[in-house]
Design an enzyme around this catalytic site. Structure first.
Site, PDB file in Angstrom:
ATOM      1  N   CYS A   1       0.814  -1.216   0.000  1.00  0.00           N
ATOM      2  CA  CYS A   1       0.000   0.000   0.000  1.00  0.00           C
ATOM      3  C   CYS A   1       0.848   1.266   0.000  1.00  0.00           C
ATOM      4  O   CYS A   1       1.640   1.488   0.922  1.00  0.00           O
ATOM      5  CB  CYS A   1      -0.909  -0.014   1.233  1.00  0.00           C
ATOM      6  SG  CYS A   1      -1.873   1.509   1.428  1.00  0.00           S
TER       7      CYS A   1
ATOM      8  N   TRP B   1      -8.174  -7.215   5.209  1.00  0.00           N
ATOM      9  CA  TRP B   1      -6.772  -7.586   5.289  1.00  0.00           C
ATOM     10  C   TRP B   1      -6.626  -8.612   6.399  1.00  0.00           C
ATOM     11  O   TRP B   1      -7.383  -8.581   7.375  1.00  0.00           O
ATOM     12  CB  TRP B   1      -5.889  -6.374   5.635  1.00  0.00           C
ATOM     13  CG  TRP B   1      -5.892  -5.254   4.649  1.00  0.00           C
ATOM     14  CD1 TRP B   1      -6.603  -4.096   4.727  1.00  0.00           C
ATOM     15  CD2 TRP B   1      -5.126  -5.172   3.443  1.00  0.00           C
ATOM     16  NE1 TRP B   1      -6.337  -3.296   3.645  1.00  0.00           N
ATOM     17  CE2 TRP B   1      -5.435  -3.933   2.833  1.00  0.00           C
ATOM     18  CE3 TRP B   1      -4.223  -6.024   2.816  1.00  0.00           C
ATOM     19  CZ2 TRP B   1      -4.859  -3.525   1.640  1.00  0.00           C
ATOM     20  CZ3 TRP B   1      -3.652  -5.619   1.626  1.00  0.00           C
ATOM     21  CH2 TRP B   1      -3.968  -4.370   1.048  1.00  0.00           C
TER      22      TRP B   1
ATOM     23  N   ARG C   1     -14.399   0.166   3.950  1.00  0.00           N
ATOM     24  CA  ARG C   1     -13.273  -0.752   3.839  1.00  0.00           C
ATOM     25  C   ARG C   1     -12.300  -0.487   4.986  1.00  0.00           C
ATOM     26  O   ARG C   1     -11.915   0.661   5.202  1.00  0.00           O
ATOM     27  CB  ARG C   1     -12.539  -0.543   2.502  1.00  0.00           C
ATOM     28  CG  ARG C   1     -13.291  -0.976   1.281  1.00  0.00           C
ATOM     29  CD  ARG C   1     -12.475  -0.759   0.010  1.00  0.00           C
ATOM     30  NE  ARG C   1     -12.255   0.662  -0.290  1.00  0.00           N
ATOM     31  CZ  ARG C   1     -11.109   1.300  -0.149  1.00  0.00           C
ATOM     32  NH1 ARG C   1     -10.043   0.663   0.319  1.00  0.00           N
ATOM     33  NH2 ARG C   1     -10.995   2.573  -0.475  1.00  0.00           N
ATOM     34  N   PRO C   2     -11.891  -1.503   5.731  1.00  0.00           N
ATOM     35  CA  PRO C   2     -10.824  -1.289   6.724  1.00  0.00           C
ATOM     36  C   PRO C   2      -9.517  -1.033   5.987  1.00  0.00           C
ATOM     37  O   PRO C   2      -9.092  -1.834   5.148  1.00  0.00           O
ATOM     38  CB  PRO C   2     -10.796  -2.601   7.509  1.00  0.00           C
ATOM     39  CG  PRO C   2     -11.335  -3.625   6.572  1.00  0.00           C
ATOM     40  CD  PRO C   2     -12.335  -2.908   5.702  1.00  0.00           C
ATOM     41  N   THR C   3      -8.894   0.082   6.266  1.00  0.00           N
ATOM     42  CA  THR C   3      -7.745   0.511   5.478  1.00  0.00           C
ATOM     43  C   THR C   3      -6.472   0.574   6.294  1.00  0.00           C
ATOM     44  O   THR C   3      -6.488   0.653   7.528  1.00  0.00           O
ATOM     45  CB  THR C   3      -8.002   1.907   4.867  1.00  0.00           C
ATOM     46  OG1 THR C   3      -8.265   2.841   5.931  1.00  0.00           O
ATOM     47  CG2 THR C   3      -9.185   1.876   3.914  1.00  0.00           C
ATOM     48  N   VAL C   4      -5.352   0.542   5.585  1.00  0.00           N
ATOM     49  CA  VAL C   4      -4.033   0.804   6.148  1.00  0.00           C
ATOM     50  C   VAL C   4      -3.515   2.074   5.476  1.00  0.00           C
ATOM     51  O   VAL C   4      -3.854   2.336   4.319  1.00  0.00           O
ATOM     52  CB  VAL C   4      -3.066  -0.378   5.896  1.00  0.00           C
ATOM     53  CG1 VAL C   4      -3.461  -1.568   6.744  1.00  0.00           C
ATOM     54  CG2 VAL C   4      -3.002  -0.780   4.425  1.00  0.00           C
TER      55      VAL C   4
ATOM     56  N   TYR D   1      -5.050   5.074  -9.340  1.00  0.00           N
ATOM     57  CA  TYR D   1      -6.243   4.318  -8.961  1.00  0.00           C
ATOM     58  C   TYR D   1      -7.458   4.772  -9.761  1.00  0.00           C
ATOM     59  O   TYR D   1      -8.345   3.966 -10.083  1.00  0.00           O
ATOM     60  CB  TYR D   1      -6.513   4.459  -7.465  1.00  0.00           C
ATOM     61  CG  TYR D   1      -5.572   3.652  -6.613  1.00  0.00           C
ATOM     62  CD1 TYR D   1      -5.891   2.356  -6.217  1.00  0.00           C
ATOM     63  CD2 TYR D   1      -4.342   4.178  -6.208  1.00  0.00           C
ATOM     64  CE1 TYR D   1      -5.021   1.608  -5.440  1.00  0.00           C
ATOM     65  CE2 TYR D   1      -3.465   3.444  -5.434  1.00  0.00           C
ATOM     66  CZ  TYR D   1      -3.805   2.156  -5.052  1.00  0.00           C
ATOM     67  OH  TYR D   1      -2.931   1.416  -4.296  1.00  0.00           O
TER      68      TYR D   1
END
Length: 328
Positions: free
Chosen positions: A49, A85, A117-120, A183
């Site tokens: 990422c 993730w 969305r669970p993000t980093v 993106y």
């Protein structure tokens, strides 16, 4: 549609609009602000990422490794009926500090109503077991300013006060047109949206190619936060975005100044040593939310490009006349 993003991230014209960050608490000593404490937080990232990568680069450059721990999710999305993730790189498939298998667990523990969305990157308060900040746009600045008491001796000044307005302006441009621009190309759902994003992306790269003809780094002789932000997209460009996201007018190696600049950064401790090309290729070419059906069905990982060229001589120091890369 496939699991590229939540449906709300694609507008009626097929354009990709990235979801906003849910947890944006700032650091400070006022009620509701986050205390700056050693061993209080764990930074969760993925090597693939670009948003998370820049927080890890800055964490390394400033010497914050001993005060903010690091957890790593796997490069491939888990085979579950949601975008998530997982911690399959860790023993038992569980993060050794947080005790969770999926990143979504810590998000829903923080907010049971969370539906994005669970993000980093995700900065987690270990004491509370909750996400306190996933603001990828500002997190490096917090590390640079608020975490100054924990910076190593002679840590670089990545965000000089006299340049902050200019850095912020250029960072906004880089974010919209380049970082997120690739993106917008890859996740576009109409020809019109794709071509619009494609043209904006390469027009901006052309401008930066010209800028870097006379500047070693974006703001002259020394690396700043803006260079970190640009690096994480450039370093993924030829190995991933060029093919997977159809950003195929030019490779970065085709831009003499951008290519030399990229190698200069890659060869700087904190940059290349936190860059995992294999993980990047796995995700962008084989992940179930990006790769084409043909790629996935045969599970074929592209052999190239040759990344050994990242350590070839760049001679960028001749532009500045300086060997050092940081303002201390």
């Amino acid at each position: 549609m496939d699991k590229v993003a939540n449906p709300v991230e694609i507008d009626q014209k097929g354009k990709f609009n990235r979801q906003t960050n849910r947890f944006t608490n700032v650091f400070g000593d006022q009620p509701g602000e986050l205390p700056v404490e050693a061993d209080r937080y764990r930074l969760i990232w993925s090597e693939i990422c670009p948003w998370a990568h820049r927080t890890v680069i800055v964490r390394s450059l400033l010497g914050l490794e001993d005060v903010i721990s690091l957890g790593t999710v796997a490069p491939m999305r888990p085979a579950v009926p949601r975008v998530d993730w997982d911690f399959s790189l860790d023993e038992g498939g569980v993060d050794p500090v947080l005790g969770i298998q999926y990143l979504s667990e810590i998000y829903t523990n923080t907010d049971p109503e969370f539906s994005g969305r669970p993000t980093v990157p995700a900065l987690v308060d270990v004491k509370e077991g909750k996400v306190v900040n996933n603001d990828y746009f500002r997190l490096t600045n917090y590390f640079e300013i608020d975490w100054a008491p924990f910076h190593k001796e002679n840590a670089p000044n990545l965000y000089p006060e006299d340049l902050r307005d200019e850095i912020d302006y250029l960072s906004e441009v880089i974010f919209h047109d380049i970082n997120n621009g690739v993106y917008k190309c890859g996740f576009a759902r109409s020809q019109e949206a794709y071509e619009e994003a494609y043209d904006v992306l390469f027009n901006r790269l052309d401008e930066l190619e010209e800028r870097l003809a006379t500047k070693r780094f974006l703001f002259g002789d020394y690396i700043t936060d803006a260079d970190v932000r640009l690096y994480t997209t450039l370093v993924r460009f030829d190995v991933a975005y060029y093919a997977a996201f159809k950003t195929n007018r030019n490779r970065i190696v085709d831009f003499p100044n951008l290519w030399g600049y990229l190698r200069d950064l890659y060869q700087t401790p904190g940059f290349g040593d936190t860059t995992n090309f294999h993980a990047i290729k796995l995700h962008y070419h084989l992940s179930n939310h990006i790769a084409s059906d043909d790629q996935k069905s045969f599970n074929i990982l592209p052999k190239g490009p040759d990344t050994s060229i990242f350590i070839t001589t760049h001679n960028r120091e001749n532009i500045s006349g300086k060997k050092e890369k940081f303002l201390i």
